[in-house]
Scaffold this active site. Structure first.
Site, PDB file in Angstrom:
ATOM      1  N   GLU A 258       4.936  -3.816  12.267  1.00 26.32           N
ATOM      2  CA  GLU A 258       3.926  -2.764  12.040  1.00 26.32           C
ATOM      3  C   GLU A 258       2.775  -3.440  11.317  1.00 26.32           C
ATOM      4  OE1 GLU A 258       3.977   0.258  13.035  1.00 26.32           O
ATOM      5  OE2 GLU A 258       6.066   0.578  13.568  1.00 26.32           O
TER       6      GLU A 258
ATOM      7  N   GLU B  14       8.278   2.687  14.795  1.00 23.96           N
ATOM      8  CA  GLU B  14       9.176   3.212  13.767  1.00 23.96           C
ATOM      9  C   GLU B  14       9.137   4.736  13.854  1.00 23.96           C
ATOM     10  OE1 GLU B  14       7.772   0.998  10.177  1.00 23.96           O
ATOM     11  OE2 GLU B  14       9.738   0.049  10.326  1.00 23.96           O
TER      12      GLU B  14
ATOM     13  N   CYS C 250      -3.065   1.228   6.831  1.00 24.04           N
ATOM     14  CA  CYS C 250      -3.173   0.529   8.116  1.00 24.04           C
ATOM     15  C   CYS C 250      -3.954   1.363   9.106  1.00 24.04           C
ATOM     16  CB  CYS C 250      -1.780   0.248   8.646  1.00 24.04           C
ATOM     17  SG  CYS C 250      -0.758   1.723   8.708  1.00 24.04           S
TER      18      CYS C 250
ATOM     19  N   ASN D 242       0.815  -1.224   0.000  1.00 19.69           N
ATOM     20  CA  ASN D 242       0.000   0.000   0.000  1.00 19.69           C
ATOM     21  C   ASN D 242       0.843   1.266   0.000  1.00 19.69           C
ATOM     22  OD1 ASN D 242       0.704  -0.679   2.695  1.00 19.69           O
ATOM     23  ND2 ASN D 242      -0.798   0.784   3.423  1.00 19.69           N
TER      24      ASN D 242
HETATM   25  P1  NAD Z   1       0.984  -9.138   3.886  1.00 16.80           P
HETATM   26  O1  NAD Z   1       1.202  -9.452   5.327  1.00 16.80           O
HETATM   27  O2  NAD Z   1       0.225 -10.093   3.074  1.00 16.80           O
HETATM   28  O3  NAD Z   1       2.400  -8.978   3.158  1.00 16.80           O
HETATM   29  C1  NAD Z   1       3.366  -8.023   3.558  1.00 16.80           C
HETATM   30  C2  NAD Z   1       4.726  -8.465   3.064  1.00 16.80           C
HETATM   31  O4  NAD Z   1       5.121  -9.634   3.769  1.00 16.80           O
HETATM   32  C3  NAD Z   1       4.768  -8.857   1.588  1.00 16.80           C
HETATM   33  O5  NAD Z   1       6.023  -8.496   1.074  1.00 16.80           O
HETATM   34  C4  NAD Z   1       4.603 -10.376   1.640  1.00 16.80           C
HETATM   35  O6  NAD Z   1       5.093 -11.034   0.489  1.00 16.80           O
HETATM   36  C5  NAD Z   1       5.388 -10.708   2.878  1.00 16.80           C
HETATM   37  N1  NAD Z   1       4.967 -11.904   3.603  1.00 16.80           N
HETATM   38  C6  NAD Z   1       3.721 -12.413   3.741  1.00 16.80           C
HETATM   39  N2  NAD Z   1       3.739 -13.482   4.547  1.00 16.80           N
HETATM   40  C7  NAD Z   1       5.019 -13.631   4.967  1.00 16.80           C
HETATM   41  C8  NAD Z   1       5.680 -14.556   5.828  1.00 16.80           C
HETATM   42  N3  NAD Z   1       5.034 -15.553   6.443  1.00 16.80           N
HETATM   43  N4  NAD Z   1       7.013 -14.413   6.027  1.00 16.80           N
HETATM   44  C9  NAD Z   1       7.694 -13.425   5.429  1.00 16.80           C
HETATM   45  N5  NAD Z   1       7.124 -12.527   4.583  1.00 16.80           N
HETATM   46  C10 NAD Z   1       5.805 -12.624   4.364  1.00 16.80           C
HETATM   47  O7  NAD Z   1       0.359  -7.664   3.839  1.00 16.80           O
HETATM   48  P2  NAD Z   1      -0.105  -6.849   2.553  1.00 16.80           P
HETATM   49  O8  NAD Z   1      -1.384  -7.419   2.072  1.00 16.80           O
HETATM   50  O9  NAD Z   1       1.035  -6.697   1.620  1.00 16.80           O
HETATM   51  O10 NAD Z   1      -0.351  -5.402   3.217  1.00 16.80           O
HETATM   52  C11 NAD Z   1      -1.515  -5.054   3.862  1.00 16.80           C
HETATM   53  C12 NAD Z   1      -1.338  -5.181   5.367  1.00 16.80           C
HETATM   54  O11 NAD Z   1      -0.260  -4.363   5.812  1.00 16.80           O
HETATM   55  C13 NAD Z   1      -2.560  -4.674   6.107  1.00 16.80           C
HETATM   56  O12 NAD Z   1      -2.884  -5.562   7.136  1.00 16.80           O
HETATM   57  C14 NAD Z   1      -2.103  -3.346   6.670  1.00 16.80           C
HETATM   58  O13 NAD Z   1      -2.789  -2.912   7.813  1.00 16.80           O
HETATM   59  C15 NAD Z   1      -0.658  -3.608   6.945  1.00 16.80           C
HETATM   60  N6  NAD Z   1       0.091  -2.341   7.032  1.00 16.80           N
HETATM   61  C16 NAD Z   1       0.532  -1.910   8.265  1.00 16.80           C
HETATM   62  C17 NAD Z   1       1.186  -0.686   8.377  1.00 16.80           C
HETATM   63  C18 NAD Z   1       1.684  -0.171   9.714  1.00 16.80           C
HETATM   64  O14 NAD Z   1       2.526   0.719   9.723  1.00 16.80           O
HETATM   65  N7  NAD Z   1       1.190  -0.679  10.839  1.00 16.80           N
HETATM   66  C19 NAD Z   1       1.407   0.085   7.235  1.00 16.80           C
HETATM   67  C20 NAD Z   1       0.941  -0.384   6.012  1.00 16.80           C
HETATM   68  C21 NAD Z   1       0.291  -1.612   5.911  1.00 16.80           C
END
Ligand code: NAD
Length: 495
Positions: free
Chosen positions: A251, A463, A285, A154
């Protein structure tokens, strides 16, 4: 040409774009629906190689002076300034965020690094006089080694810079794993790091779906995982990093409440709550997805909210007049549809949206209407689970106690907003809301020098801000004898 030859190199290792030996990953544009290209993603061996290269370079990089690293960061920052428009456009092509929002964000990329470069000019460590005579102790900050930076789709560049700035400043080396939806902008940023003079191997990228992320976390040479993504993946990563007792910062997701009191400036509250949930198509998020409104203000507030949601222009993210762009992937769009349909089936009332948006120019684009639901109850999944889309749940409350209890009725704790003209009330609310960030009469503001992070299922650690340097270092305590000599441990009276 074979399929493999047609793929673009999907890794950046040791200062060069190289092919991965994993499966091909198609990068799609969510706003036009076209395929951009296919990348050769990283296999376990490619990930091991990236980590090994980083580990080798670590020795020399950690030995650089703070001044030298500050200069590297400043040069990198200058190049990011120069390429801000290019990076902004590239990211919009991948995830469909509005260019007008992205361009503003990209202008600050360089500042993220300049901030951490400036912290390197501050004193670090301190002197302690322990309660043991003849000793003086000083503390030193020691880098951890190889940091894995795993990012979501995102806001891939911004969230990456939140990690790169502090990690590099204190002498760590980094292997990045961006989301398979948005790898191109990250690969370009890594190229710019090398072009700016960072030694090859200090910043590396491996791409692909979750697999390469898992290989990276499982690699025992990775000292810390700095992760932004879903709570489910965060839990898996915490479990994997527990083997070898490696550090994590997580995060994660959110289900943030925006609490509007009847005494609030309504115009401001409507604008703020709308931007809080429909900004970036709700794919943030910190999206204020639960809008809690004091009962006596609810009818008028809801009417205005629905009116504005219905008027919003959904479409081309490059067009300045667009209010909301696409959803970043077909899987995400289908998740949003399923959750909204289930909420309506469970008794929620659909006030606006709730369907795909047709954009004439891009019939294959992934568009969804800004959606407002009322009659939502706390037991519904739409109230408890993160949608990560443009879906606002509006609920009434009668007094402060009820507002707090509804707002805190969640496993998440990332952020919350309060809208009121009563200063004492906003102070009371800010202290009782269970969230890492509380905005008073504003929403969705973040900055590189303000700590950001969550409570509960929203994550571990913070962060941004100077404190985050601690999460990229070990503190070493050095005890120095002041010359009084060592007592004979077996004869305490003798010197
Ligand atoms: P996701 O967890 O599916 O993937 C995030 C990243 O992690 C990707 O690069 C993915 O390939 C990798 N990944 C997934 N499973 C993994 C594992 N088991 N081990 C290692 N790497 C892995 O999330 P998404 O769909 O890409 O993003 C959306 C999510 O991110 C939402 O839940 C959102 O709230 C969160 N987010 C949080 C923040 C914050 O600062 N708190 C900011 C932005 C997005």
């Amino acid at each position: 040409m074979t399929d493999y030859e047609q793929r673009a190199p999907g890794c950046f290792i040791d200062g060069k774009r190289v092919h991965g030996t994993g499966p091909g990953v198609v990068v799609r544009s969510p706003w036009s629906g076209e395929d951009l290209l296919t990348l050769s993603s990283a296999s376990r061996e490619d990930v091991s190689q990236a980590v090994a290269v980083a580990q080798t370079v670590f020795t020399a990089w950690q030995a650089t002076t703070a001044g030298e690293r500050a200069e590297h960061l400043m040069n990198f920052a200058a190049l990011l300034d120069e390429h801000a428009d290019e990076l902004a456009e590239l990211q919009v092509r991948e995830n469909g965020k509005l260019l007008k929002e992205m361009a503003g964000q990209a202008k600050l990329f360089g500042d993220h690094l300049r901030y951490y470069a400036s912290l390197l000019r501050m004193p670090c460590g301190y002197v302690v006089e322990p309660p043991i005579g003849g000793m003086r102790v000083h503390t030193e900050r020691v880098p951890l080694g190889v940091v894995a930076a795993i990012t979501p789709w995102n806001s891939p560049l911004n969230l990456l810079l939140w990690k790169l700035g502090p990690a590099l400043a204190v002498g760590n080396v980094v292997v990045i794993k961006p989301s398979e939806i948005t790898p191109l902008s990250t690969l370009r940023l890594a190229e710019l790091a090398t072009q700016a003079g960072l030694p090859p191997g200090v910043v590396n990228v491996v791409t692909g779906a979750a697999g390469p992320g898992q290989y990276l976390v499982e690699n025992r040479a990775v000292a810390k995982v700095a992760f932004t993504g879903s709570s489910a993946a965060g839990e898996q990563i915490a479990r994997a990093a527990a083997i070898g007792l490696r550090r994590v910062s997580l995060e994660l997701g959110g289900k943030s409440a925006n609490v509007v009191f009847a005494d609030a400036d309504h115009e401001q509250a409507i604008r703020g709550t709308l931007a809080g949930i429909f900004g970036a198509s709700g794919q943030t998020c910190m999206a204020g997805s639960r809008i809690l409104v004091e009962s006596r203000a609810l009818p008028v507030f809801l009417e205005r909210l629905v009116e504005t949601a219905d008027r919003m222009r959904v479409g081309d993210p490059f067009d300045d007049t667009t209010d909301m762009g696409p959803i970043a992937s077909a899987a995400q769009l289908s998740k949003i549809e399923t959750m909204v349909d289930a909420a309506v089936a469970a008794g929620a009332t659909l006030r606006a949206g709730g369907c795909r948006a047709q954009v004439e120019q891009f019939p294959n684009g992934l568009y969804y209407r800004p959606t407002v639901l009322s009659d939502v109850t706390p037991d519904m999944p739409i109230f408890q689970e993160e949608v990560f889309g443009p879906v606002a749940c509006v609920m009434p409350f009668d007094d402060e106690d009820e507002a707090i209890s509804l707002a805190n009725d969640t496993r998440f704790g990332l952020a919350a907003g309060v809208w009121t003209s009563d200063r004492a009330r906003s102070d009371r609310m800010a202290s009782q809301l269970r969230a890492g960030t509380v905005w008073v009469n504003n929403y969705r503001k973040v900055a590189y020098n303000v700590p950001f992070g969550g409570i509960g299922m929203s994550g571990v650690g913070r962060e941004n801000g100077y404190q985050c340097l601690d999460s990229y270092t070990e503190t070493k305590s050095v005890w120095v004898d002041q010359g009084l000599g060592i007592r004979d441990p077996f004869n305490p009276r003798a010197r």
